[in-house]
Every structure is written in structure tokens, then in C-alpha cells.
Design a protein around this motif. Structure first.
Motif, PDB file in Angstrom:
ATOM      1  N   ARG A  94       0.846  -1.202   0.000  1.00  0.00           N
ATOM      2  CA  ARG A  94       0.000   0.000   0.000  1.00  0.00           C
ATOM      3  C   ARG A  94       0.867   1.231   0.000  1.00  0.00           C
ATOM      4  N   LEU A  95       0.308   2.296  -0.579  1.00  0.00           N
ATOM      5  CA  LEU A  95       0.996   3.580  -0.580  1.00  0.00           C
ATOM      6  C   LEU A  95      -0.045   4.667  -0.336  1.00  0.00           C
ATOM      7  N   ALA A  96       0.165   5.422   0.727  1.00  0.00           N
ATOM      8  CA  ALA A  96      -0.739   6.537   1.041  1.00  0.00           C
ATOM      9  C   ALA A  96      -0.102   7.840   0.566  1.00  0.00           C
ATOM     10  N   PRO A  97      -0.883   8.702  -0.078  1.00  0.00           N
ATOM     11  CA  PRO A  97      -0.321   9.997  -0.497  1.00  0.00           C
ATOM     12  C   PRO A  97      -0.087  10.884   0.721  1.00  0.00           C
ATOM     13  N   PRO A  98       0.827  11.848   0.605  1.00  0.00           N
ATOM     14  CA  PRO A  98       1.038  12.779   1.719  1.00  0.00           C
ATOM     15  C   PRO A  98      -0.194  13.648   1.936  1.00  0.00           C
ATOM     16  N   ARG A  99      -0.263  14.293   3.093  1.00  0.00           N
ATOM     17  CA  ARG A  99      -1.442  15.083   3.470  1.00  0.00           C
ATOM     18  C   ARG A  99      -1.827  16.146   2.459  1.00  0.00           C
ATOM     19  N   GLY A 100      -0.861  16.782   1.828  1.00  0.00           N
ATOM     20  CA  GLY A 100      -1.158  17.880   0.919  1.00  0.00           C
ATOM     21  C   GLY A 100      -1.504  17.458  -0.498  1.00  0.00           C
ATOM     22  N   LEU A 101      -1.571  16.140  -0.756  1.00  0.00           N
ATOM     23  CA  LEU A 101      -1.825  15.652  -2.103  1.00  0.00           C
ATOM     24  C   LEU A 101      -3.084  14.800  -2.093  1.00  0.00           C
ATOM     25  N   ARG A 102      -4.003  15.085  -3.021  1.00  0.00           N
ATOM     26  CA  ARG A 102      -5.219  14.277  -3.064  1.00  0.00           C
ATOM     27  C   ARG A 102      -5.507  13.822  -4.488  1.00  0.00           C
ATOM     28  N   TRP A 103      -6.017  12.602  -4.586  1.00  0.00           N
ATOM     29  CA  TRP A 103      -6.404  12.035  -5.870  1.00  0.00           C
ATOM     30  C   TRP A 103      -7.679  12.724  -6.320  1.00  0.00           C
ATOM     31  N   VAL A 104      -7.751  13.101  -7.620  1.00  0.00           N
ATOM     32  CA  VAL A 104      -8.905  13.813  -8.138  1.00  0.00           C
ATOM     33  C   VAL A 104      -9.663  12.979  -9.159  1.00  0.00           C
ATOM     34  N   ASP A 105      -8.939  12.424 -10.137  1.00  0.00           N
ATOM     35  CA  ASP A 105      -9.609  11.740 -11.227  1.00  0.00           C
ATOM     36  C   ASP A 105      -8.675  10.718 -11.859  1.00  0.00           C
ATOM     37  N   GLY A 106      -9.276   9.765 -12.545  1.00  0.00           N
ATOM     38  CA  GLY A 106      -8.525   8.720 -13.231  1.00  0.00           C
ATOM     39  C   GLY A 106      -9.075   7.367 -12.836  1.00  0.00           C
ATOM     40  N   LYS A 107      -8.421   6.344 -13.294  1.00  0.00           N
ATOM     41  CA  LYS A 107      -8.869   4.993 -12.970  1.00  0.00           C
ATOM     42  C   LYS A 107      -8.738   4.739 -11.472  1.00  0.00           C
ATOM     43  N   THR A 108      -9.667   3.958 -10.949  1.00  0.00           N
ATOM     44  CA  THR A 108      -9.575   3.555  -9.544  1.00  0.00           C
ATOM     45  C   THR A 108      -9.262   2.064  -9.438  1.00  0.00           C
ATOM     46  N   GLY A 109      -9.228   1.389 -10.552  1.00  0.00           N
ATOM     47  CA  GLY A 109      -8.876  -0.015 -10.555  1.00  0.00           C
ATOM     48  C   GLY A 109      -8.417  -0.455 -11.926  1.00  0.00           C
ATOM     49  N   TRP A 110      -7.295  -1.094 -12.001  1.00  0.00           N
ATOM     50  CA  TRP A 110      -6.780  -1.640 -13.251  1.00  0.00           C
ATOM     51  C   TRP A 110      -5.823  -2.764 -12.913  1.00  0.00           C
ATOM     52  N   SER A 111      -5.241  -3.369 -13.920  1.00  0.00           N
ATOM     53  CA  SER A 111      -4.388  -4.522 -13.636  1.00  0.00           C
ATOM     54  C   SER A 111      -3.103  -4.478 -14.443  1.00  0.00           C
ATOM     55  N   ILE A 112      -2.135  -5.199 -13.912  1.00  0.00           N
ATOM     56  CA  ILE A 112      -0.879  -5.454 -14.607  1.00  0.00           C
ATOM     57  C   ILE A 112      -0.941  -6.913 -15.026  1.00  0.00           C
ATOM     58  N   SER A 113      -0.794  -7.152 -16.305  1.00  0.00           N
ATOM     59  CA  SER A 113      -0.919  -8.519 -16.826  1.00  0.00           C
ATOM     60  C   SER A 113       0.280  -9.374 -16.418  1.00  0.00           C
ATOM     61  N   PRO A 114       0.160 -10.705 -16.564  1.00  0.00           N
ATOM     62  CA  PRO A 114       1.295 -11.582 -16.264  1.00  0.00           C
ATOM     63  C   PRO A 114       2.535 -11.269 -17.118  1.00  0.00           C
ATOM     64  N   GLN A 115       2.356 -10.554 -18.216  1.00  0.00           N
ATOM     65  CA  GLN A 115       3.486 -10.139 -19.050  1.00  0.00           C
ATOM     66  C   GLN A 115       4.062  -8.785 -18.601  1.00  0.00           C
TER      67      GLN A 115
END
Length: 161
Positions: A94-115
Motif C-alpha cells: 500500500r501507498l498513502a499519499p502525503p497530506r497535501g496531495l489528493r487524488w482527483v480523477d482517473g482509474k480507480t482499478g486496473w491490472s498489470i498482466s502476467p506479461q
């Protein structure tokens, strides 16, 4: 000619002098504290991007080594990024963003393939520390991550028909 009044020697500070000194010390302490907080937030924000890169690299390495799909999930409210694999999801980083940075938009779920590949897309973050918009773009199947800061927010691009 000597005055009948005896001159008393004063020791210590008057109430007025004490209040002035306390006001100056409090003001300086507040300024130094605010500056230290701002510097800490700026340093934490700058450290976030290499940490994100390490998270991504770890996800690709796990996908390649285990020949499994690795899921990446972003919590819309907190911006916490989670790497997981399998069903049910087994979280391994897991990685939490610092207090002054917030996620606004973009994918919330995707995958990295076995390749080790992923879709190309852009994530949008906002920094309350620097008052800039951060755009994190994944290109070439996730092999290249480009991070850019701008003072103005980008317009949303409409998908071509």
C-alpha cells in the motif's frame, strides 16, 4: 541640590515589556512552525512520486515472477493505492499519499498482466501544498510513467467516436 524623592532602582520587566516580548516570541515561533510544516509537506510530496514508481515496479515484478495478474486499486476518498493479487484480493503493498496531495480523477482499478503490461491512462492529483495539478501518465503498456505538474487544470478530453 538634592531632591527629596529617593530614586528607586527598578528590577525586572514591566507588564508591558513582558507582553511585547511574549508577543514577538509567539509570532516568531508560529512563523517558524508554519514554515517547517510547509517544508515537510513539500518534501513528502516530492518523495511520493518515486515511491509510486517503486510500487508500480514491485507490482510488475510480482506479475512477471508469479505469472499472475496484479490488481491496482485507488481509494477515491483517501487516494491510498493498493497492490493486490488473486481472488479474494491478497493485498501485498500500500501507498498513502502525503497530506497535501489528493487524488482527483482517473482509474480507480486496473491490472498489470502476467506479461507486465497495463493500459495507458492518466491519473489526476491536486497539491494543496504547491497549488498545482499533477498528471501521472502511464504509457507503453505501463513501461513508462510520466509525471507533470501544471498551475492550471487540464480540460477533460472527450473520447473519439
Amino acid at each position: 541640590m538634592m531632591n527629596d524623592r529617593s530614586v528607586k532602582r527598578r528590577q525586572g520587566f514591566t507588564l508591558y515589556e513582558t507582553l511585547v516580548v511574549l508577543l514577538i516570541v509567539t509570532g516568531l515561533g508560529t512563523l517558524v512552525g508554519l514554515q517547517a510544516t510547509a517544508q515537510h509537506r513539500a518534501a513528502a510530496e516530492q518523495a511520493f512520486w518515486p515511491a509510486w514508481q517503486q510500487l508500480w515496479t514491485a507490482g510488475r515484478q510480482v506479475a512477471l515472477a508469479r505469472n499472475e495478474t496484479v490488481g491496482i486499486f485507488v481509494d477515491r476518498k483517501t487516494g491510498i493505492v493498493t497492490l493486490a493479487q488473486g481472488q479474494p484480493r491478497r493485498v501485498f503493498r500500500r501507498l498513502a499519499p502525503p497530506r497535501g496531495l489528493r487524488w482527483v480523477d482517473g482509474k480507480t482499478g486496473w491490472s498489470i498482466s502476467p506479461q507486465g503490461n497495463s493500459d495507458a491512462f492518466t491519473m489526476e492529483w491536486y497539491s494543496t501544498t504547491h497549488h498545482v495539478w499533477w498528471y501521472q501518465t502511464f504509457q507503453l503498456g505501463g513501461a513508462l510513467i510520466y509525471v507533470e505538474a501544471t498551475k492550471t487544470r487540464r480540460e477533460k478530453r472527450l473520447a473519439s467516436p
